[in-house]
Motif scaffolding. Structure first.
Motif, PDB file in Angstrom:
ATOM      1  N   GLN A  53      37.959  44.652  30.889  1.00 19.78           N
ATOM      2  CA  GLN A  53      37.088  45.336  32.277  1.00 19.78           C
ATOM      3  C   GLN A  53      36.875  47.010  33.031  1.00 19.78           C
ATOM      4  N   ARG A  54      36.370  48.049  32.778  1.00 17.89           N
ATOM      5  CA  ARG A  54      36.783  48.828  33.613  1.00 17.89           C
ATOM      6  C   ARG A  54      36.965  47.943  35.943  1.00 17.89           C
ATOM      7  N   GLY A  55      36.233  47.780  36.060  1.00 17.63           N
ATOM      8  CA  GLY A  55      35.289  46.978  37.454  1.00 17.63           C
ATOM      9  C   GLY A  55      36.518  46.078  37.660  1.00 17.63           C
ATOM     10  N   ASP A  56      37.550  45.197  36.623  1.00 14.47           N
ATOM     11  CA  ASP A  56      38.149  43.955  36.859  1.00 14.47           C
ATOM     12  C   ASP A  56      39.257  44.722  37.553  1.00 14.47           C
ATOM     13  N   ILE A  57      39.820  46.137  37.979  1.00 11.02           N
ATOM     14  CA  ILE A  57      40.711  46.158  37.683  1.00 11.02           C
ATOM     15  C   ILE A  57      41.538  45.900  39.661  1.00 11.02           C
ATOM     16  N   VAL A  58      40.290  45.746  40.391  1.00  9.09           N
ATOM     17  CA  VAL A  58      40.897  45.437  42.112  1.00  9.09           C
ATOM     18  C   VAL A  58      41.315  43.922  42.166  1.00  9.09           C
ATOM     19  N   GLN A  59      40.681  43.090  41.215  1.00  9.02           N
ATOM     20  CA  GLN A  59      41.286  41.855  40.879  1.00  9.02           C
ATOM     21  C   GLN A  59      41.829  41.488  40.360  1.00  9.02           C
TER      22      GLN A  59
END
Length: 355
Positions: A53-59
């Motif tokens: 998912q797009r929001g997973d980029i930080v982790q």
């Protein structure tokens, strides 16, 4: 844990941890084929880090940076300024160098550092720099605990980003959709929050403090973007040790539209409603009641954060693997004018190579 002053060593032919964002319509197979076809990359073990998912980029970026730390590899951001932000932040905290393959819309970070904008050429240059041991220290900023490489802001700019995302989902991702969304933002009803900015400046050995009441605050760390907005602080940021601060005084919507136009045409320094200067750190709070969180924009992304917001320079540099001989991208005049016309307009979220 604090960022490392000196980067962790990278083996010249060690693993390449490639972080690629998840974007609608992106052709990951095409990108993989293009990059893995670069002969120099075939000498490395390439580990692809692609979020579900797009929001997973930080982790995902943190995991990639830790993997690079463990195997003496190189963590690489393949994307635009938002992707670079996530991966650069992870690299800074892990103490590992960063590689970049530019694949965004405006690529301010990559252009400022003279990186080739063709992905295959960028990979070749990066790996040659890795073999040659070419590292350069890069100044980065922080707002509270969040790092930014290009800019961070409160007020109008986060609102432009939100409207841009809505327009992009409906009409597609392009520069002119971003411009139209910016114009639309000017005339939509707004709460018109005021912000109190307390800024530290240095004149000689003495530190001075200034206070301003503004509707929008834009903190810049990218000399190229600042130069295209027509701000004299661009050179101060390029020289290092300073952030550029652009503050918009309270005014009507037509006047705000004029200010955005002045920024887009490189004439922001002529606008009477704009105050710009360079500083080392500043603190921002809502001028009236203090909500539990306020919306912040940084490097094309948005996040809610609890005030007060404290902007400062990182005590340690980000280490970038890049050829030392490349100069900052100064495109031909026709291209420069186009880029200047979009300098203050939020870029559409970066996509991968088209099919």
């Amino acid at each position: 844990m604090t960022p490392s002053e000196h980067p962790h060593p990278v083996r010249p032919h060690g693993p390449i941890h490639l972080v690629v964002p998840k974007r609608p319509g992106a052709d990951l197979d095409l990108l993989r084929a293009k990059l893995e076809g670069v002969p120099a990359l075939q000498e490395h073990n390439v580990v692809w880090h692609v979020p579900d998912q797009r929001g997973d980029i930080v982790q995902l970026a943190r995991d990639a940076a830790q993997a690079a730390l463990a195997d003496c590899g190189l963590v690489v951001a393949a994307g635009g300024d938002g992707t670079i932000n996530a991966v650069a932040s992870a690299a800074l905290w892990a103490g590992v160098p960063l590689g970049v393959v530019p694949m965004g819309t405006f690529n301010y970070f990559s252009r400022e550092h003279g990186l080739a904008l063709d992905p295959e050429t960028a990979v070749q240059d990066m790996l040659q720099a890795l073999r040659d041991g070419d590292l350069r220290p890069v100044q980065v900023g922080f707002v509270n605990r969040r790092m930014f490489v290009v800019n961070a802001s409160v007020g109008l700019y986060p609102k432009l980003l939100a409207d841009r995302e809505m327009a992009s989902r409906r009409f597609g991702r392009s520069r002119w959709v971003a411009v139209a969304a910016a114009v639309w933002s000017m005339f939509r009803p707004s709460a018109g929050r005021r912000w109190r900015v307390v800024m530290k400046t240095h004149r000689g050995a003495q530190a001075q403090q200034e206070e301003h009441l503004v509707t929008t605050l834009f903190v810049g760390n990218n000399p190229l973007q600042l130069d295209r907005m027509g701000l004299p602080q661009a050179q101060m940021v390029a020289d290092g040790g300073k952030l550029a601060v652009v503050m918009l005084k309270p005014q009507g919507r037509w006047a705000i539209a004029r200010t955005v136009w002045n920024a887009a045409t490189g004439q922001l320094h002529k606008d009477n409603a704009v105050v710009s200067m360079a500083c080392t750190e500043l603190t921002v709070t809502p001028a009236s009641w203090r909500p539990p969180q306020v919306k912040l924009a940084f490097d094309g992304e948005r996040e809610w954060m609890a005030p007060p917001l404290h902007f400062r320079l990182s005590e340690r540099p980000l280490w970038l693997v890049a050829p030392t001989l490349l100069m900052r991208d100064d495109a031909p005049q026709a291209q420069s004018d186009e880029a200047r016309a979009h300098a203050f307009v939020p870029a559409p979220a970066e996509g991968l190579l088209p099919a």
